[in-house]
Design an enzyme around this catalytic site. Structure first.
Site, PDB file in Angstrom:
ATOM      1  N   PRO A 211       0.825  -1.212   0.000  1.00 42.46           N
ATOM      2  CG  PRO A 211      -0.845  -1.585   1.600  1.00 42.46           C
ATOM      3  CD  PRO A 211       0.464  -2.126   1.109  1.00 42.46           C
ATOM      4  CG  HIS A 431      13.683   1.455  29.109  1.00 44.96           C
ATOM      5  ND1 HIS A 431      13.228   0.261  29.597  1.00 44.96           N
ATOM      6  CD2 HIS A 431      13.481   1.399  27.760  1.00 44.96           C
ATOM      7  CE1 HIS A 431      12.770  -0.486  28.612  1.00 44.96           C
ATOM      8  NE2 HIS A 431      12.909   0.191  27.474  1.00 44.96           N
ATOM      9  CD  GLU A 432      13.698   4.867  25.647  1.00 42.17           C
ATOM     10  OE1 GLU A 432      14.290   4.409  24.644  1.00 42.17           O
ATOM     11  OE2 GLU A 432      12.575   4.460  26.001  1.00 42.17           O
TER      12      GLU A 432
END
Length: 652
Positions: A211, A431-432
């Site tokens: 698409p 975390h990042e």
């Protein structure tokens, strides 16, 4: 152009209004008091000087008598059938001396044309209303009949191609597909060039692609370039709730096309009617199957010696009926793939036409920053950049707007209104930072592009990697991707001694990748070189619904053990990297808490001990005020789907 039905209704309403006015006017006339006088009595009243004035009206047929004496009230009387009032009165002995001033007191009123017309309207209007009523009923019945009979007519839009709005110059990033379709256009324009060599025109061209890759745009370009009648219809427009309508519309479409030969018929989303037969629940009398049977006959039956080319587009070629795909019906299959970096560069140039672009915009950098983008994504990116520039009252679209537009398209807008507590910000930062640091330390991992703890879309923080236009993925690449995805979870364990729901999306990705390594790609030495599991698809649903096991429970247990072994091995490697570089992890996290966002060059400068470069100020007019609300306690911090499982590599 006015709608004929609306015009007829307005005419009927106007006639009704005129009829009402005429009826009211006639009633007013009849409501006036009338008294009929004999001529002899009128003559005597004139001789007695009782009459002050006589008014003759109505073409001499009506006489109004006014009495002016104070002793009696003024009244009006009418005398019918009057031709010449003076002669009649003189015959009754009335002379000029009988009048008060010695002159006749007779006044003649000029007849009004409105009275004549209203009289005519009063005579003919009832007949006109009756005729109009029957005509209106007849037209309504005829329209309903035509509508009922038009169910089997084709709904295709016809384009002559005299004034093309889209040409091949407006299509970029699909050079091979353009060449295939340009040959079809050339055959229609110069058939003798190919007939000399005994070549025949392709009967059908099937455009296949994901698409947004430009299938419909290519069809529009063919319509603009061919210069022959172009019939456009969607696959879903064939099928209705009435049995036999689809097949009838197919016959009508091809009859119109034969009358306009040579021509092109474009069927968009042909999978709506071209799905494999026998897969539905309607049996042999399914309406969709009847429509498909008629398409097959029209494309390659007894009466097909016509110069009609069928263009069709779909993103699901795997569910089409084999009879539709064979040579003689669709002779060519044009695959429109996602554009590479050169294709994306050309698409950016097409969509930047006519827009005020700043001189600092580097199209090559934009093309490299958008791997995996299709034409629709790039068009949306350019439009988002234009909206940002207009919102900031800029005179031109700069590189800053394009970079932010790319982030908006890929990750969603920044959610400044989402307020995180200090603890949640710290967890998100570590975390990042874990994702970024592990990826930086591994040689086969993806290159870092950006880190931010500002929520975007559904993610609480984002570590954005620079994807590559890769076709093949090695085992080392897979392991590096798994390790990078584990970096956030392991960083939380090391720093806080606790785990959160922030790694849920990461765990899902690494599980899919590890299982694919074992069951699909043969990247486990213990399981051997084979594929485990047979994917089952229900054609009439058009999607994969299950995976059939073609192995025993003992093999399933071995697969689970191998998946667990791959993940555990990468977990140990990630934990060792982060523990050995704890100071860098703390530095990245603390910097993120201060500046919230780090670009790739800033990240590298930070690890090398350099000062962060100053960031240019960006107008903040498009950002709303943050709402004073707290996030849900179970909110997740997710990464963008940059580590999705890659498609199966094609054989070399």
């Amino acid at each position: 152009m006015e709608n004929p039905t609306r015009v007829s209704r307005l005419v009927v309403y106007a006639l009704i209004a005129v009829a009402v006015i005429a009826v009211i006017w006639s009633l007013n006339l009849k409501s006036e008091p009338q008294e009929y006088l004999a001529i002899s009595e009128l003559a005597q009243q004139i001789k007695d000087n009782e009459v002050s004035e006589l008014l003759v009206s109505g073409n001499g047929r009506d006489v109004t008598v006014e009495y002016g004496e104070a002793s009696r009230p003024a009244t009006q009387s009418q005398i019918s059938d009057v031709s010449s009032l003076e002669e009649i009165l003189s015959s009754y002995g009335v002379t000029d001396s009988d009048y008060a001033d010695g002159e006749p007191i007779i006044n003649y009123e000029q007849p009004s044309p409105w009275g004549t017309w209203l009289n005519l309207i009063g005579i003919f209007l009832p007949a006109l209303l009756i005729l109009g009523f029957f005509y209106f009923i007849f037209r309504q019945a005829q329209g309903s009949n035509n509508q009922a009979m038009s169910f089997g007519k084709s709904k295709a839009r016809i384009v002559t191609g005299d004034h093309p709005t889209v040409t091949f110059d407006d299509v970029a990033g699909a050079d091979e597909a353009k060449e295939e379709l340009q040959e079809v256009v050339e055959f229609l324009k110069e058939p003798e060039k190919f007939v000399t060599f005994g070549a025949r025109i392709p009967k059908g061209v099937l455009m296949v692609g994901s698409p947004g890759t430009g299938k419909t745009l290519l069809a529009k370009a063919v319509s603009g370039e061919a210069g022959v009648p172009f019939f456009s219809i969607a696959g879903s427009e064939f099928v209705e709730m009435f049995v036999g309508v689809g097949a009838s519309r197919v016959r009508d479409l091809f009859q119109q096309a034969k009358r306009s030969s040579p021509c092109i018929i474009f069927v968009d989303e042909i999978d709506a009617v071209g799905r494999q037969r026998g897969a539905g629940l309607g049996g042999s009398h399914d309406e969709r199957e009847q429509t498909l049977n008629q398409i097959l006959v029209e494309m390659d039956g007894f009466d097909t010696d016509t110069h009609i080319i069928i263009l069709a587009a779909t993103n699901r070629p795997d569910i089409l009926d084999p009879a539709l795909m064979r040579p003689g019906r669709f002779d060519r299959r044009v695959v429109i793939d996602r554009p590479d970096v050169r294709g994306r560069e050309a698409i950016f140039k097409v969509h930047m036409r006519g827009k005020p672009i700043n001189t600092d915009v580097n199209i090559v950098v934009l093309a490299k920053a958008t791997p995996g983008f299709v034409g629709a994504d790039i068009e949306n990116t350019v439009n988002e950049a234009a909206l940002l520039a207009a919102r900031r009252s800029r005179k031109s679209i700069g590189m800053t707007e394009f970079q932010e537009a790319i982030e908006r398209v890929q990750l969603g807008p920044e959610r400044k209104s989402r307020i995180l507590s200090d603890e949640e910000k710290e967890i998100t930062a570590y975390h990042e930072a874990g994702h970024a640091l592990v990826s930086h330390m591994l040689p086969h991992a993806q290159a870092l592009r950006k880190i931010t703890i500002i929520p975007r879309g559904m993610a609480g923080g984002v570590t954005w990697f620079l994807d590559e236009d890769s076709i093949f993925y090695s085992r080392s690449k897979f392991k590096a991707l798994i390790a990078s995805a584990l970096g956030g979870r392991v960083a939380e364990e090391i720093i806080f001694g606790e785990i959160t729901t922030g790694a849920s999306n990461d765990l899902q990705q690494i599980t899919n990748m590890a299982r694919a390594m074992v069951t699909r790609y043969g990247m486990s030495d213990e399981m051997g070189l084979r594929v485990y599991g047979d994917r089952q698809e229900m054609v009439f649903l058009g999607r994969e619904i299950s995976e059939q096991r073609d192995y025993s429970d003992a093999v399933a247990e071995q697969i689970d053990l191998q998946v667990r072994a791959i993940i555990d091995h990468e977990y140990d490697r990630v934990r060792k990297i982060l523990e050995n570089n704890r100071d860098k992890l703390d530095l990245i996290a603390k910097t993120l808490l201060e500046v919230e966002t780090l670009e790739a060059h800033e990240f590298v400068a930070l690890l090398e001990g350099e000062d962060l470069p100053a960031k240019p100020s960006v107008p903040q007019t498009d950002r709303s005020e943050p709402a004073q609300t707290k996030p849900d306690a179970d909110a997740e911090w997710k990464k963008p789907p940059s580590l999705d499982l890659p498609p199966s590599p094609s054989p070399a």
